[in-house]
Design a protein around this motif. Structure first.
Motif, short mmCIF file in Angstrom:
data_model
loop_
_atom_site.label_atom_id
_atom_site.label_comp_id
_atom_site.label_asym_id
_atom_site.label_seq_id
_atom_site.Cartn_x
_atom_site.Cartn_y
_atom_site.Cartn_z
N ALA A 183 0.85 -1.20 0.00
CA ALA A 183 0.00 0.00 0.00
C ALA A 183 0.88 1.25 0.00
CB ALA A 183 -0.91 0.00 1.21
N SER A 184 0.32 2.34 -0.50
CA SER A 184 1.06 3.60 -0.50
C SER A 184 0.96 4.25 0.87
CB SER A 184 0.50 4.55 -1.56
OG SER A 184 -0.80 4.96 -1.19
N VAL A 185 1.86 5.17 1.13
CA VAL A 185 1.81 5.93 2.38
C VAL A 185 0.49 6.69 2.47
CG1 VAL A 185 2.83 7.89 3.60
CG2 VAL A 185 4.31 6.12 2.62
N ALA A 186 0.02 7.23 1.32
CA ALA A 186 -1.25 7.97 1.31
C ALA A 186 -2.40 7.09 1.76
CB ALA A 186 -1.51 8.53 -0.08
N ASP A 187 -2.43 5.83 1.28
CA ASP A 187 -3.50 4.89 1.67
C ASP A 187 -3.43 4.57 3.15
OD1 ASP A 187 -4.54 4.79 -0.88
OD2 ASP A 187 -3.40 3.02 -1.46
N PHE A 188 -2.19 4.43 3.67
CA PHE A 188 -2.01 4.12 5.08
C PHE A 188 -2.54 5.24 5.96
CE2 PHE A 188 0.59 4.34 8.96
CZ PHE A 188 0.27 3.11 9.52
N ILE A 189 -2.22 6.49 5.60
CA ILE A 189 -2.71 7.64 6.38
C ILE A 189 -4.23 7.69 6.33
CG2 ILE A 189 -2.71 10.16 6.57
CD1 ILE A 189 0.09 10.15 5.35
N LYS A 190 -4.79 7.41 5.14
CA LYS A 190 -6.24 7.44 5.01
C LYS A 190 -6.90 6.37 5.87
CE LYS A 190 -9.87 7.76 1.49
NZ LYS A 190 -10.16 7.76 0.04
N GLN A 191 -6.20 5.23 6.04
CA GLN A 191 -6.73 4.14 6.87
C GLN A 191 -6.98 4.62 8.30
OE1 GLN A 191 -4.22 0.66 6.85
NE2 GLN A 191 -4.95 -0.03 8.85
N TYR A 192 -6.10 5.49 8.79
CA TYR A 192 -6.20 5.96 10.17
C TYR A 192 -6.91 7.29 10.31
CZ TYR A 192 -3.25 2.17 11.85
OH TYR A 192 -2.78 0.94 12.17
N LYS A 193 -6.82 8.14 9.28
CA LYS A 193 -7.33 9.50 9.42
C LYS A 193 -8.55 9.80 8.57
CE LYS A 193 -4.52 11.09 12.51
NZ LYS A 193 -5.02 11.57 13.81
#
Length: 263
Positions: free
Chosen positions: A16-26
């Motif tokens: 996964a991209s960093v952007a997707d990871f941040i979206k997962q939490y935020k």
């Protein structure tokens, strides 16, 4: 999940991209945050491969606020902060009665509950804090009536080159002291009825004369102007008067009678 909380052992898809990871939490606030790994900001297009110690840091934006006294103040806030937060800050440092002021960006009013990210505030943006004028609860149509009285239905208001919705308040329409205002004639749509024929839909400016209407009908219906008699509610219309003179509005109906020649 709180800003600055460490995410030791956080679960994620390594592809996964960093952007997707941040979206997962935020979630919907993802654009307001960066991912920090070992005290370094990780570009959002990178893939998540390994992580030992991670935490979120809210992205900051530095912008300017232009005040009523013509001074400018530099402000730095997190992107998730609201416009109200900025106004409250200005109240604390500048003693401004913010309840009597609104903030605008590029001429548009900003909702107090919207975030800086929602309002697309970026580094270097200039927000304007300006007083709410008396009468900003007035509608655009009310303003047109002040200028045109009973003829208000025949005009639109143009503010800074754009036609403004008639039922908006002046505040909602972003009309303020420096707005350039002018009136523009409003096209009306009405019917011309001809016995034993389908009605003719006409879109015309209200300042046009009855003669000009007849000339238009002669080009679309091939009826000579001299043979036309136009009637509104039993009243024969005078060629020299305008549609506005006869208070012809949207959905009015005019009867077209054709003069017959010969014995």
């Amino acid at each position: 999940m709180f800003d600055g909380e460490f995410l030791i052992g956080a679960k994620f898809d390594k592809n996964a991209s960093v952007a997707d990871f941040i979206k997962q939490y935020k979630g919907s606030q993802a654009d307001c945050f960066d991912l920090i790994v070992n005290n370094k900001v990780i570009p959002k297009h990178f893939e998540m491969r390994t992580a030992i110690e991670m935490n979120f840091r809210e992205r900051q934006v530095e912008f300017y606020v232009y005040l009523e006294d013509e001074s400018t103040i530099a402000v730095k806030f997190g992107l998730s902060k609201t416009i109200k937060s900025v106004k409250d800050y200005l109240h604390d440092v500048k003693k401004v009665d913010v309840d009597q002021h609104r903030m605008t960006l590029n001429g548009k009013s900003l909702n107090d509950e919207a975030t800086l990210n929602d309002c697309k505030v970026v580094n270097g943006s200039v927000l304007v804090l300006e007083p709410i004028q008396d009468g900003t609860d007035m509608t655009v149509y009310d303003l047109i009536k002040i200028w045109k009285n009973s003829d208000a239905d025949y005009y639109d208001l143009v503010a800074d080159g754009k036609v403004v919705g008639r039922h908006k308040t002046l505040l909602r329409a972003n009309i303020y002291r420096k707005s350039k205002l002018e009136l523009q004639e409003r096209m009306i749509s009405f019917k011309v009825n001809l016995i034993n024929y389908p009605p003719i839909r006409i879109n015309f400016l209200p300042s046009k004369t009855i003669l000009e209407l007849k000339e238009h009908l002669s080009t679309v219906e091939f009826i000579p102007v001299s043979d036309q008699v136009l009637v509104l509610d039993t009243l024969v219309l005078d060629d020299d008067l305008s549609l506005q003179d006869y208070e012809i509005k949207n959905e009015s109906e005019i009867l077209l009678i054709i003069r017959l020649h010969g014995g």
